[in-house]
Design a protein around this motif. Structure first.
Motif: not given
Length: 504
Positions: A252-278
């Motif tokens: 939401e903050a990056l969308t607002k930033y695009k609207d205000e600045s005119g600059e596009d944004v690509i956000l690449v999200c990923y997990g680094d590894h799985l957790p040590t659970l059971y």
């Protein structure tokens, strides 16, 4: 211990590298003029808990992530580690090199990258005018990133020592919501388009097996074998729930930033590894403990692609979307995309040859020289500064230091000697000091326990003459005096030091 680095292929020669280079040159396409801001967000131990079969919750822990999967490119991401090894996933994502080609258990951050630069997405983007930044809500020196990120070509590095972090998990890790404001500050703090590689910590283990004393939004209702298993899973799931809320707030903050600045944004999200659970591999719907998940949020209406890929292919997939084929490794992945999909063995063999040439060989691909020069890494896009130093009007035993960008890692130095100080807020520090009989020089430095100085402020001279005019001390009731912020136990730092020293 002997089996380190990448093995030399029998085919490795000047002629072989020249022939490989020709195939890449033939596949080059005209570069695009699209240069959006690019943010990679590596989420600590992040994955969808709903993938664990038979475990149920009072509500979906990741509703925002599910929405991202529906609307943007996504898939499973094969990573080189399970339960730990964050730096090795970082290595693959940023360099495009397959960690399997290195020795068993090797961390290139701690071996070859201490002495050698290499191609990274930073160097590939610099010809397009990008400012390159790294961000991490933990210590700058964790995994030696303060050294490695210079080798990777980063211009700036903002770590927790430069962040005014307010909220921590019960086991001492910063909550990732701090990164929203820091990312916006990083985007606004430079004139050029930015590439920002961001590393989060909130989902970090260990996961407590005792009942939590904190309020937990998500409850585990079924699928656990013991109370300790339930408690650990419930703690982890609630951290993931908060990280999922952070993703919503950030986009939401990056969308607002695009609207205000005119600059596009690509956000690449990923997990680094799985957790040590059971859970075991057979407990997962995808049956693979070495797969996390990724998605590519953007403001550019990029085509939606559902694809399972390797961590070392992720950066090249993003660059391909922008028609940026700079760099030997990046262009190699793009030119051999179909071979990768078909699991062609030669694709991996030639990738190993390229890695050997760059790290251990003679740089035949680039005419016999390493073309990547380490950067003069700067810490933070804004520098800590002092505006004024004066006596505390309510207690003459203290000096007040006023300025900006102070954190709990701000250390006060008087005449080059570190003194005890208190962090009151991001604009205020306090130092206990007796009457000043000669002029003193006051400086603030940002560091973790004084081990690595990241920033040094301007200096302010406080004069003995200023002390001469002090009013008589006022005997105030203790409850009326300004209360410094509480000192938090740095549990995350303690855990890290134990890990670095080899203790279990």
């Amino acid at each position: 211990m002997v089996d380190r680095g990448i093995s030399k292929s029998d085919e490795y020669s000047v002629a072989y590298m020249d022939s490989l280079k020709e195939t890449l040159d033939d596949g080059q396409t005209e570069n695009s003029e699209k240069t959006p801001n690019i943010i990679f967000l590596q989420l600590e131990s992040f994955f969808d808990p709903n993938l664990v079969q038979d475990v149920t919750f009072t509500e979906n822990p990741v509703p925002n992530y599910d929405k991202m999967k529906e609307e943007y490119s996504n898939g499973f991401l094969s990573v080189p580690c399970f339960g730990a090894g964050t730096a090795n996933t970082e290595f693959e994502v940023q360099t495009g090199i397959n960690l399997d080609d290195f020795g068993p258990g090797e961390y290139p951050y701690k071996t070859v990258l201490k002495e050698r630069t290499c191609e990274t997405i930073c160097y590939d983007l610099k010809p397009y005018g990008y400012t390159t930044q790294a961000m991490h809500d933990n210590r700058a020196s964790f995994y030696g990133r303060n050294e490695v990120f210079s080798q990777f070509g980063f211009d700036y590095f903002t770590s927790m020592e430069l962040m005014n972090i307010q909220e921590y998990t019960s086991n001492g890790w910063a909550k990732d919501k701090i990164l929203t404001g820091e990312l916006l500050k990083a985007l606004k703090g430079t004139e050029n388009k930015d590439y920002i590689y961001t590393i989060s910590v909130q989902g970090h283990g260990g996961y407590p097996t005792e009942p939590s004393m904190e309020e937990q939004k998500i409850q585990v209702t079924d699928g656990y074998k013991s109370e300790s298993e339930k408690n650990a899973t419930q703690y982890y799931t609630n951290q993931i729930y908060e990280m999922d809320l952070f993703l919503k707030e950030l986009t939401e903050a990056l969308t607002k930033y695009k609207d205000e600045s005119g600059e596009d944004v690509i956000l690449v999200c990923y997990g680094d590894h799985l957790p040590t659970l059971y859970f075991e591999e057979e407990d997962l719907q995808n049956k693979n403990q070495y797969q996390t998940q990724y998605f590519v949020w953007n403001t550019m209406d990029l085509p939606v692609v559902k694809e399972d890929i390797e961590a070392y292919q992720l950066s090249s997939r993003i660059m391909e979307k922008l028609r940026i084929n700079e760099g030997e490794i990046n262009s190699y992945h793009q030119a051999n995309k179909q071979e990768a999909i078909d699991h062609n063995e030669k694709y991996l063999e030639d990738l190993q040859v390229l890695g050997y040439d760059m790290f251990y060989g003679d740089n035949y691909f680039n005419g016999g020289e390493n073309v990547y020069t380490a950067t003069n890494l700067k810490y933070g896009v804004e520098n800590v500064s002092i505006n004024n130093v004066y006596r505390d009007q309510s207690d003459n035993d203290y000096l007040i230091i006023k300025g900006k960008d102070f954190t709990k890692y701000s250390a006060v130095y008087i005449n080059d000697e570190k003194v005890d100080s208190e962090f009151l807020d991001e604009n205020t520090l306090r130092v206990g000091i007796e009457k000043v009989t000669e002029d003193i020089n006051v400086v603030v430095k940002q560091s973790y326990k004084g081990k690595l100085i990241l920033q040094t402020s301007n200096s302010i001279i406080y004069t003995a003459a200023e002390d001469e005019s002090l009013p008589a001390p006022v005997d105030n009731d203790e409850s009326e005096q300004q209360t410094p912020s509480p000192t938090e136990d740095d549990l995350a730092g303690m855990i890290e030091e134990q890990v670095q020293s080899g203790n279990k």
